[in-house]
Design a protein around this motif. Structure first.
Motif, PDB file in Angstrom:
ATOM      1  N   ILE A  19     -11.891   3.014 -71.595  1.00 46.82           N
ATOM      2  CA  ILE A  19     -12.341   3.438 -72.745  1.00 46.82           C
ATOM      3  C   ILE A  19     -13.743   3.697 -72.989  1.00 46.82           C
ATOM      4  O   ILE A  19     -14.144   4.822 -73.450  1.00 46.82           O
ATOM      5  N   THR A  22     -14.774   7.180 -72.861  1.00 45.16           N
ATOM      6  CA  THR A  22     -14.935   7.973 -73.953  1.00 45.16           C
ATOM      7  C   THR A  22     -16.194   7.933 -74.772  1.00 45.16           C
ATOM      8  O   THR A  22     -16.730   8.745 -75.416  1.00 45.16           O
ATOM      9  N   VAL A  23     -16.674   6.336 -74.948  1.00 43.62           N
ATOM     10  CA  VAL A  23     -18.167   6.135 -75.365  1.00 43.62           C
ATOM     11  C   VAL A  23     -19.196   6.948 -74.788  1.00 43.62           C
ATOM     12  O   VAL A  23     -20.010   7.432 -75.704  1.00 43.62           O
ATOM     13  N   VAL A  26     -18.938  10.348 -76.530  1.00 45.06           N
ATOM     14  CA  VAL A  26     -19.321  10.105 -77.742  1.00 45.06           C
ATOM     15  C   VAL A  26     -20.690  10.437 -77.594  1.00 45.06           C
ATOM     16  O   VAL A  26     -21.391  11.239 -78.489  1.00 45.06           O
ATOM     17  N   VAL A  41     -14.115  12.329 -82.185  1.00 50.75           N
ATOM     18  CA  VAL A  41     -14.572  10.800 -82.147  1.00 50.75           C
ATOM     19  C   VAL A  41     -13.581  10.285 -83.318  1.00 50.75           C
ATOM     20  O   VAL A  41     -13.461  10.723 -84.571  1.00 50.75           O
ATOM     21  N   ASP A  68     -13.554   4.906 -80.791  1.00 54.56           N
ATOM     22  CA  ASP A  68     -14.790   5.228 -80.190  1.00 54.56           C
ATOM     23  C   ASP A  68     -16.025   4.703 -80.851  1.00 54.56           C
ATOM     24  O   ASP A  68     -16.929   4.240 -80.139  1.00 54.56           O
ATOM     25  N   VAL A  95     -16.455   0.249 -77.126  1.00 58.07           N
ATOM     26  CA  VAL A  95     -16.889   0.936 -78.344  1.00 58.07           C
ATOM     27  C   VAL A  95     -17.947   0.972 -78.786  1.00 58.07           C
ATOM     28  O   VAL A  95     -18.796   0.020 -78.194  1.00 58.07           O
TER      29      VAL A  95
END
Length: 323
Positions: A19, A22-23, A26, A41, A68, A95
């Protein structure tokens, strides 16, 4: 609109590592604009203990969509330190944490002048601000701070026109807070300038534009808007709610990423499930690259929860598969 860091096993760490890619995306998105190649996001602001973190993570599991961003709210009058344990808890889940930092006392009249922008800019609260900045620097990981959101409304004491506040007052306060964080070494904080969509208030978008603090001070532009207003008293399409605000954000922000930072819909005056589908479909055709849903059920307001019914929950799951 207006809470112990724990260890994790190998499986949880593996999931968090996945995960976290993904951060990182972002973070890159917050510096790289809102073009079609910028990752989308999704995040939540949720109710519950420990700033709603467990509630948000549970909702994400139900939605089959990793989060996110998790946002929580802190009022200056609470005089709480920046809760680094909560930041770590969010970060450990892969996150990015975000804080909506509100210079007011929620128990007071909105016209109260205790934390008015001119006093912030004059340095009266520098010790408190610096304590947060130092904690953010010690955290040392990407996070967001959204200071003084919805400054173009009439319901917060920092808003333009309330208690004699001017746009220049707000800009000075925003820049002052930002500069203290920078001088304290909190350079990984992403700054969110966030206004109300003002779909039914003439002139409010012009007011918002006048408070833009400058590209150096903004990493993400946020827009807040609720179908039917705070109490869900009328029904609007997503385009009616956000169209003009998105156009203004694109014009003022010079390519800054645009997120819907607060949104929700009631379920008494129309088909909430279809509205959720329409929202994500519409936003997919715009520059918007982030959506944070306000997942609360507050007394006196509409029921904003994504799982207010089986149909709305399924609509959100369906919409998020392509977001």
């Amino acid at each position: 609109m207006t809470h112990m860091r724990t260890g994790s096993g190998r499986t949880a760490k593996t999931v968090a590592a996945v995960i976290f890619t993904t951060v990182l995306a972002v973070t890159a998105a917050a510096c790289g604009g809102s073009g079609p190649d910028v990752p989308r996001v999704f995040g939540l602001s949720s109710e519950g203990p420990e700033s709603g973190v467990d509630t948000a993570l549970a909702t994400a599991q139900t939605l089959d969509r990793p989060l996110d961003v998790i946002n929580f709210f802190e009022a200056w009058a609470w005089e709480q330190p920046l809760d680094v344990d909560v930041l770590h808890k969010i970060d450990d889940a892969g996150v990015m944490p975000a804080v909506t930092w509100e210079p007011w006392n929620p128990q007071n009249d909105p016209t109260a002048t205790e934390f008015r922008p001119s006093r912030i800019a004059a340095g009266e609260f520098d010790d408190y601000i610096r304590s947060w900045a130092t904690a953010a620097a010690q955290f040392g990981k990407p996070m967001q701070i959204r200071f003084g959101h919805e400054m173009n409304g009439t319901w917060y004491p920092w808003a333009v026109g309330v208690g004699g506040n001017t746009a220049a007052d707000f800009v000075s306060a925003y820049r002052h807070v930002h500069d203290i964080f920078m001088s304290s070494g909190a350079t990984k904080v992403q700054w969110v300038w966030s206004f109300d969509s003002s779909s039914r208030r003439d002139g409010a978008l012009d007011t918002a534009a006048s408070t833009y603090p400058g590209d150096t001070y903004v990493d993400v532009i946020g827009i807040d808007g609720y179908n039917g207003g705070a109490a869900g008293e009328f029904w609007q399409s997503p385009q009616d709610l956000f169209g003009r605000a998105i156009d203004m954000a694109d014009r003022v922000g010079n390519g800054k990423p645009v997120w819907i930072y607060e949104t929700g819909s009631g379920d008494t005056l129309g088909d909430k499930a279809q509205w959720i589908r329409d929202l994500f479909s519409y936003l997919s055709s715009t520059s918007v690259r982030g959506v944070l849903w306000f997942d609360f059920s507050k007394a006196g307001e509409a029921n904003w929860l994504l799982d207010s019914s089986d149909d709305t929950l399924q609509a959100a799951k369906d919409a998020l598969t392509s977001w």
